[in-house]
Design a protein around this motif. Sequence first.
Motif, PDB file in Angstrom:
ATOM      1  N   LEU A  23      19.130  20.960   4.159  1.00 50.59           N
ATOM      2  CA  LEU A  23      17.958  21.120   3.306  1.00 50.59           C
ATOM      3  C   LEU A  23      18.374  21.449   1.880  1.00 50.59           C
ATOM      4  O   LEU A  23      19.398  22.096   1.663  1.00 50.59           O
ATOM      5  N   PRO A  24      17.589  21.022   0.881  1.00 49.57           N
ATOM      6  CA  PRO A  24      17.921  21.316  -0.520  1.00 49.57           C
ATOM      7  C   PRO A  24      17.842  22.812  -0.793  1.00 49.57           C
ATOM      8  O   PRO A  24      16.926  23.489  -0.328  1.00 49.57           O
ATOM      9  N   ALA A  25      18.796  23.315  -1.576  1.00 54.01           N
ATOM     10  CA  ALA A  25      18.855  24.760  -1.821  1.00 54.01           C
ATOM     11  C   ALA A  25      17.966  25.193  -2.980  1.00 54.01           C
ATOM     12  O   ALA A  25      17.415  26.285  -2.966  1.00 54.01           O
ATOM     13  N   ASN A  26      17.797  24.331  -3.976  1.00 47.18           N
ATOM     14  CA  ASN A  26      17.162  24.776  -5.222  1.00 47.18           C
ATOM     15  C   ASN A  26      15.797  24.152  -5.492  1.00 47.18           C
ATOM     16  O   ASN A  26      15.290  24.223  -6.606  1.00 47.18           O
ATOM     17  N   ARG A  27      15.204  23.515  -4.505  1.00 44.53           N
ATOM     18  CA  ARG A  27      13.866  22.963  -4.679  1.00 44.53           C
ATOM     19  C   ARG A  27      13.123  23.037  -3.354  1.00 44.53           C
ATOM     20  O   ARG A  27      13.744  23.124  -2.283  1.00 44.53           O
ATOM     21  N   PRO A  28      11.799  23.003  -3.380  1.00 44.99           N
ATOM     22  CA  PRO A  28      11.020  23.128  -2.145  1.00 44.99           C
ATOM     23  C   PRO A  28      11.328  22.017  -1.144  1.00 44.99           C
ATOM     24  O   PRO A  28      11.697  20.895  -1.518  1.00 44.99           O
ATOM     25  N   VAL A  29      11.172  22.329   0.122  1.00 43.13           N
ATOM     26  CA  VAL A  29      11.367  21.341   1.185  1.00 43.13           C
ATOM     27  C   VAL A  29      10.189  20.373   1.181  1.00 43.13           C
ATOM     28  O   VAL A  29       9.034  20.787   1.187  1.00 43.13           O
ATOM     29  N   THR A  30      10.477  19.084   1.158  1.00 41.98           N
ATOM     30  CA  THR A  30       9.401  18.080   1.196  1.00 41.98           C
ATOM     31  C   THR A  30       8.803  18.002   2.596  1.00 41.98           C
ATOM     32  O   THR A  30       9.422  18.416   3.584  1.00 41.98           O
ATOM     33  N   TRP A  31       7.603  17.444   2.677  1.00 43.30           N
ATOM     34  CA  TRP A  31       6.960  17.271   3.978  1.00 43.30           C
ATOM     35  C   TRP A  31       7.778  16.343   4.872  1.00 43.30           C
ATOM     36  O   TRP A  31       7.853  16.516   6.088  1.00 43.30           O
ATOM     37  N   GLU A  32       8.426  15.347   4.261  1.00 45.41           N
ATOM     38  CA  GLU A  32       9.257  14.428   5.044  1.00 45.41           C
ATOM     39  C   GLU A  32      10.406  15.178   5.723  1.00 45.41           C
ATOM     40  O   GLU A  32      10.676  14.982   6.924  1.00 45.41           O
ATOM     41  N   LEU A  33      11.078  16.071   4.961  1.00 43.91           N
ATOM     42  CA  LEU A  33      12.157  16.863   5.558  1.00 43.91           C
ATOM     43  C   LEU A  33      11.605  17.842   6.587  1.00 43.91           C
ATOM     44  O   LEU A  33      12.222  18.063   7.643  1.00 43.91           O
ATOM     45  N   ALA A  34      10.444  18.425   6.286  1.00 44.32           N
ATOM     46  CA  ALA A  34       9.833  19.352   7.238  1.00 44.32           C
ATOM     47  C   ALA A  34       9.548  18.647   8.558  1.00 44.32           C
ATOM     48  O   ALA A  34       9.712  19.231   9.640  1.00 44.32           O
TER      49      ALA A  34
END
Length: 374
Positions: A23-34
């Motif tokens: 998961l990206p460390a410095n930006r919000p998690v996208t719905w796709e990644l969720a």
Amino acid sequence: MKTRELLDNLSKEARRLHVGQKLPANRPVTWELAQRVQADFRYLLDQPGVTIAGIAEAMGDLSRGPLSRFRNLDKPEDFTGDLDRTVRRVNEFMETMGRRKLAQTAKAPEGFVETEVARRMLVVIGKTIELSSMSLITSDAGRGKTLTLKAAESIHPSSIYLRVRRDCRMPKQLVAAVATAIGVPVRGTTHAVTSSVIDRLAGRGRTLLIDEAHQLTPDGLETVRDLHDEAGCPVVLAGTVRLTEAVDDPAVFFGQFSSRIALRYDVTEVLREGLPGGDGPRPLHSIDEIRRLYESDRVRFTADGRLLLTKLANLPGLGGLRLCVKVVQVAAAAAQGEPLDARRLLQVIQTLHGRAFSTARIEPAIDRFRLRVA
């Protein structure tokens, strides 16, 4: 089912199913990644014996409610609570389960034991890879740095373990060692080999696990910084406290190196801090951990023997767990099945280190170490 047994069972499933995303460390998690994390989570829950209640118990900081809502979520706006935190925590849990199981398999180096210190080292290494950053792991001898780095090499297949010997402390020899490890021909000038190494490392997610890094010269450390900066590869530097002193020396690096260190784990810091209220040092290794590490069908301890070995394991600068292994091996062979008591262990220490050194250094340190027994 006890929490430890539950963790073991979940680990087996998590590793077998290869669950866990980066998961990206410095930006919000996208719905796709969720949704990817959600799919892994649902898959894990489909396995026999794995339940929401069991996972909630093992995690400890998320209850069944948020976990159930996340499993059944269709749209992000329908989630009650902090979705980003929930996704990250669930993903972190599944990744940890996978790493934990792999560290216990036959692929782990011989002699590796999953101590609390080793688990913390593995967390630092995992976070370093996640952030594509640099980290420092420092300690005295005998805490398992080398074996944990080698275990991490198995846990993270794209990583490269490299031990700094006296003959590869400087840039030319260091770059040649890295080149050999990743299959780059060592031909031409140091600049040419370095450029080839950077090209091979760039964009491939390779992680450098550098052991005995305190032996690097300032120019050798600068070479490591160049590899990290230009190839973007995560770097874990492990060594003695001298490593921290070298990296933080403003006269050498002008803050350029220190500013790149995202994580630091000083293993023996807790021994120096002590418990609240001045109630003795905060131990690195508990009596229960020493029991799990050294007791078996063939090796048993009396209460005073177990306490003495725990104190010995916690003494900084005297060999840590490595010294304990030798003491137990010799004492168990001499005891022929009898429980090992404090007197016998002290006799072995005197045999291994000589009576003068033992009575002047080791035994007084053991006597001074106040271990609070729960």
